[in-house]
Design a protein around this motif. Structure first.
Motif, mmCIF file in Angstrom:
data_model
loop_
_atom_site.group_PDB
_atom_site.id
_atom_site.type_symbol
_atom_site.label_atom_id
_atom_site.label_comp_id
_atom_site.label_asym_id
_atom_site.label_seq_id
_atom_site.Cartn_x
_atom_site.Cartn_y
_atom_site.Cartn_z
ATOM 1 N N LYS A 21 0.613 -1.228 0.061
ATOM 2 C CA LYS A 21 0.044 -0.065 -0.131
ATOM 3 C C LYS A 21 0.889 1.251 0.181
ATOM 4 C CE LYS A 21 -2.277 1.110 3.635
ATOM 5 N NZ LYS A 21 -3.074 1.002 4.871
ATOM 6 N N GLU A 22 0.336 2.268 -0.375
ATOM 7 C CA GLU A 22 0.968 3.633 -0.306
ATOM 8 C C GLU A 22 0.703 4.299 0.933
ATOM 9 O OE1 GLU A 22 0.587 7.856 -2.753
ATOM 10 O OE2 GLU A 22 -0.940 6.157 -3.136
ATOM 11 N N LEU A 23 1.888 5.126 1.431
ATOM 12 C CA LEU A 23 1.621 5.660 2.528
ATOM 13 C C LEU A 23 0.830 7.029 2.466
ATOM 14 C CD1 LEU A 23 2.464 6.314 5.575
ATOM 15 C CD2 LEU A 23 4.405 7.726 4.660
ATOM 16 N N GLU A 34 5.344 16.196 -1.091
ATOM 17 C CA GLU A 34 6.394 15.044 -1.205
ATOM 18 C C GLU A 34 6.030 13.829 -2.227
ATOM 19 O OE1 GLU A 34 7.095 13.375 2.767
ATOM 20 O OE2 GLU A 34 7.627 15.547 3.919
ATOM 21 N N PRO A 35 6.996 13.482 -2.560
ATOM 22 C CA PRO A 35 6.976 12.206 -3.717
ATOM 23 C C PRO A 35 5.997 11.063 -2.908
ATOM 24 C CG PRO A 35 9.020 12.484 -3.188
ATOM 25 C CD PRO A 35 8.715 13.503 -2.504
ATOM 26 N N PRO A 36 5.330 10.295 -3.700
ATOM 27 C CA PRO A 36 4.792 9.229 -2.939
ATOM 28 C C PRO A 36 5.704 8.185 -2.541
ATOM 29 C CG PRO A 36 4.441 9.015 -5.467
ATOM 30 C CD PRO A 36 4.926 10.292 -4.932
ATOM 31 N N THR A 37 5.427 7.568 -1.413
ATOM 32 C CA THR A 37 6.179 6.474 -0.751
ATOM 33 C C THR A 37 5.344 5.356 -0.370
ATOM 34 O OG1 THR A 37 5.910 7.463 1.437
ATOM 35 C CG2 THR A 37 8.074 8.082 0.041
ATOM 36 N N ASP A 78 8.304 0.516 -7.889
ATOM 37 C CA ASP A 78 7.551 0.158 -6.954
ATOM 38 C C ASP A 78 6.152 0.902 -6.955
ATOM 39 O OD1 ASP A 78 6.060 -1.184 -4.646
ATOM 40 O OD2 ASP A 78 7.535 -0.708 -3.255
ATOM 41 N N THR A 79 4.956 0.244 -7.325
ATOM 42 C CA THR A 79 3.799 0.872 -7.657
ATOM 43 C C THR A 79 3.144 0.927 -6.141
ATOM 44 O OG1 THR A 79 2.513 -0.972 -8.109
ATOM 45 C CG2 THR A 79 3.351 0.110 -9.858
ATOM 46 N N CYS A 80 3.321 0.499 -5.047
ATOM 47 C CA CYS A 80 2.601 0.333 -3.921
ATOM 48 C C CYS A 80 1.595 -0.085 -3.881
ATOM 49 C CB CYS A 80 2.732 1.627 -2.920
ATOM 50 S SG CYS A 80 4.163 2.767 -2.971
ATOM 51 N N ALA A 81 1.268 -0.877 -4.924
ATOM 52 C CA ALA A 81 -0.307 -1.385 -5.496
ATOM 53 C C ALA A 81 -1.439 -0.287 -5.353
ATOM 54 C CB ALA A 81 -0.750 -2.490 -4.134
ATOM 55 N N SER A 82 -0.984 0.876 -5.731
ATOM 56 C CA SER A 82 -1.475 2.241 -5.872
ATOM 57 C C SER A 82 -1.822 2.711 -7.417
ATOM 58 C CB SER A 82 -0.902 3.156 -5.049
ATOM 59 O OG SER A 82 -1.629 4.556 -5.159
#
Length: 286
Positions: A21-23, A34-37, A78-82
């Motif tokens: 998941k995405e933060l 901030e960029p996605p993590t 890494d897409t973080c399943a997002s």
């Protein structure tokens, strides 16, 4: 930035959901976002797929017969399943990351992304394909099975090495009928993969004379109360067989909730989205 990268004359992109998941971030809009993590546990299956891609490219580069004189590179994200992160990654792969604009007459096409492998689910693949289509960048997926992606007018540069869910839904209905489960429950991910797959299954099940007691959907980012509601429906139901057209990250949360207060014994019939995940050992099945 890519999770893994290596320079080369021609770059192969990779898109994998290495994290579940995405933060979630709350932006104040007073500073640059901030960029996605990513957050959560690592999806070991996706990590293995990324490492397999690296191994394949290294084998090609070390061969004197496959592409002699050419060095392939890679950028694996890494897409973080997002979906939002996958879209962000698609723009990165389309445009590159170098903020310096080349000038003069010595511009080269070397190092551009020639094609991309991924993604491992349908909804991110839909978002990425819509961006890649106008640029004629091929996206070759090993695991995006939504039948909707077969529409070449919408997704002209999307290809895959796995059959669409049209065939899987029909096979699942025949499997259920073969074992005599004529009264079943149905659970699906609230995504393009889950909705389209379950719609195809319900149509095939109706033709086979199978009755469905309930259909429930959820997504991993839903409130815990939503997942609890789905678990309660399963506990109260009389159907002993459940067809789950669902992603591995979603079924993981549902199993964790069901383990808090186990339901009566149930027979799970899983789609390829989670049944092939080696992290689900026998003790996960109820």
């Amino acid at each position: 930035m890519p999770a893994f990268s290596m320079d080369g004359e021609f770059i192969i992109g990779g898109v994998f959901a290495i994290h579940y998941k995405e933060l979630t971030k709350i932006h104040s809009y007073t500073t640059v976002p901030e960029p996605p993590t990513c957050t959560g546990s690592v999806n070991s299956r996706e990590l293995r797929l990324g490492r397999a891609m690296i191994f394949a490219i290294e084998e090609i580069n070390n061969s004197t017969e496959l592409l002699p004189g050419i060095k392939l590179g890679y950028k694996i994200y890494d897409t973080c399943a997002s979906v939002s992160v996958a879209t962000h990654v698609a723009f990165q792969l389309s445009n590159g990351e170098d903020p310096v604009i080349q000038t003069g007459h010595n511009c080269s096409n070397l190092g551009v992304v020639m094609g991309v492998i991924g993604a491992s689910s349908s909804t991110p693949s839909i978002g990425i394909s819509r961006i890649f289509g106008p640029f004629n960048i091929p996206l070759v997926s090993h695991f995006a099975t939504c039948a909707c992606l077969s529409d070449k007018q919408q997704f002209p540069t999307f290809f895959r090495t796995i059959p669409s869910d049209h065939y899987q839904a029909d096979a699942l209905a025949k499997l259920v009928k073969h074992f005599g489960w004529t009264w079943i429950g149905a659970i699906y991910s609230n995504t393009d993969y889950g909705r389209n797959g379950m719609a195809s299954f319900l149509e095939a099940a109706h033709k086979e004379g199978i009755c469905v007691e309930y259909t429930e959907s959820f997504y991993r980012t839903d409130p815990k109360s939503k997942i609890q509601t789905v678990a309660d429906v399963i506990r109260r139901s009389t159907a002993i067989a459940i067809v789950a057209f669902i992603a591995d990250g979603d079924i993981k949360l549902l199993f964790e909730e069901l383990n808090q207060q186990p339901s009566p014994p149930r027979q799970w019939i899983g789609s390829e989205g989670w049944i092939t995940d080696l992290q689900f050992k026998l003790d996960h099945f109820l």
